[in-house]
Design a protein around this motif. Structure first.
Motif, short mmCIF file in Angstrom:
data_model
loop_
_atom_site.label_atom_id
_atom_site.label_comp_id
_atom_site.label_asym_id
_atom_site.label_seq_id
_atom_site.Cartn_x
_atom_site.Cartn_y
_atom_site.Cartn_z
N MET A 1 6.84 11.31 -2.01
CA MET A 1 6.36 9.96 -1.73
C MET A 1 5.39 9.54 -2.84
O MET A 1 4.48 10.26 -3.18
N ARG A 2 5.60 8.36 -3.38
CA ARG A 2 4.79 7.84 -4.47
C ARG A 2 3.66 6.98 -3.92
O ARG A 2 3.85 6.22 -2.98
N TRP A 3 2.47 7.09 -4.55
CA TRP A 3 1.33 6.29 -4.11
C TRP A 3 1.43 4.89 -4.69
O TRP A 3 1.50 4.69 -5.89
N VAL A 4 1.48 3.89 -3.81
CA VAL A 4 1.49 2.49 -4.21
C VAL A 4 0.51 1.75 -3.32
O VAL A 4 0.25 2.16 -2.20
N LYS A 5 -0.02 0.64 -3.85
CA LYS A 5 -0.94 -0.15 -3.04
C LYS A 5 -0.45 -1.59 -2.97
O LYS A 5 0.31 -2.05 -3.81
N ASN A 6 -0.91 -2.29 -1.96
CA ASN A 6 -0.62 -3.70 -1.77
C ASN A 6 -1.73 -4.48 -2.46
O ASN A 6 -2.90 -4.31 -2.13
N VAL A 7 -1.38 -5.32 -3.44
CA VAL A 7 -2.40 -6.04 -4.18
C VAL A 7 -2.94 -7.24 -3.41
O VAL A 7 -3.95 -7.82 -3.80
N GLY A 8 -2.29 -7.62 -2.31
CA GLY A 8 -2.74 -8.74 -1.50
C GLY A 8 -2.30 -10.07 -2.06
O GLY A 8 -1.39 -10.14 -2.89
N LEU A 9 -2.91 -11.15 -1.62
CA LEU A 9 -2.65 -12.52 -2.07
C LEU A 9 -1.20 -12.94 -1.85
O LEU A 9 -0.68 -13.81 -2.54
N GLY A 10 -0.51 -12.31 -0.89
CA GLY A 10 0.88 -12.66 -0.61
C GLY A 10 1.86 -12.18 -1.65
O GLY A 10 2.98 -12.69 -1.72
N ILE A 11 1.48 -11.20 -2.46
CA ILE A 11 2.34 -10.70 -3.53
C ILE A 11 3.05 -9.45 -3.02
O ILE A 11 2.42 -8.50 -2.56
N LYS A 12 4.38 -9.45 -3.13
CA LYS A 12 5.19 -8.33 -2.65
C LYS A 12 5.25 -7.25 -3.72
O LYS A 12 5.43 -7.53 -4.90
#
Length: 126
Positions: A1-12
């Motif tokens: 599993m790769r670490w990814v984050k949600n940058v927010g602001l409605g950006i997928k």
């Protein structure tokens, strides 16, 4: 599993960032960079640098004396992670982040493929 984050602001988060194997510490999805401040759309005019692109932003400036607008533009340098297959003529959305280099203060957060063949210096508003 790769670490990814949600940058927010409605950006997928792009699928290439989730499933990819690239290592990029300046990527907003897999690296240590947060997006804050301005969100800008522009036209890619150069991809000659490694992981950095030049985005042209066209806008209108109002001249009060003549009560008319004049066309102006700015070239903005932005970091482009390997998650986006960006080519010249594409439209990208860039978000402001901390300074990544002397002239790079933006990061690519979304990408739209080229719709039509446009000239390099053609004025284009979004």
């Amino acid at each position: 599993m790769r670490w990814v984050k949600n940058v927010g602001l409605g950006i997928k988060t792009p699928d290439a960032a989730i499933e990819g194997t690239y290592v990029d510490k300046k990527c907003p999805f897999t690296g240590n960079v947060s997006i804050r401040g301005k969100i800008i759309k522009g036209l890619v005019i150069s991809t000659k640098m490694k992981r950095t692109i030049v985005v042209r932003r066209d806008y209108l400036h109002y001249i009060t004396k003549y009560r008319r607008f004049e066309k102006r533009h700015k070239n903005i340098h932005a970091h482009c992670s390997p998650a986006f297959p960006v080519k010249e003529g594409d439209i990208v959305t860039i978000g402001q982040c901390r300074p990544l280099a002397k002239t790079v203060k933006f990061n690519v957060v979304a990408h739209e493929a080229q719709r039509e063949t446009a000239g390099r210096k053609r004025f284009r508003m979004f």
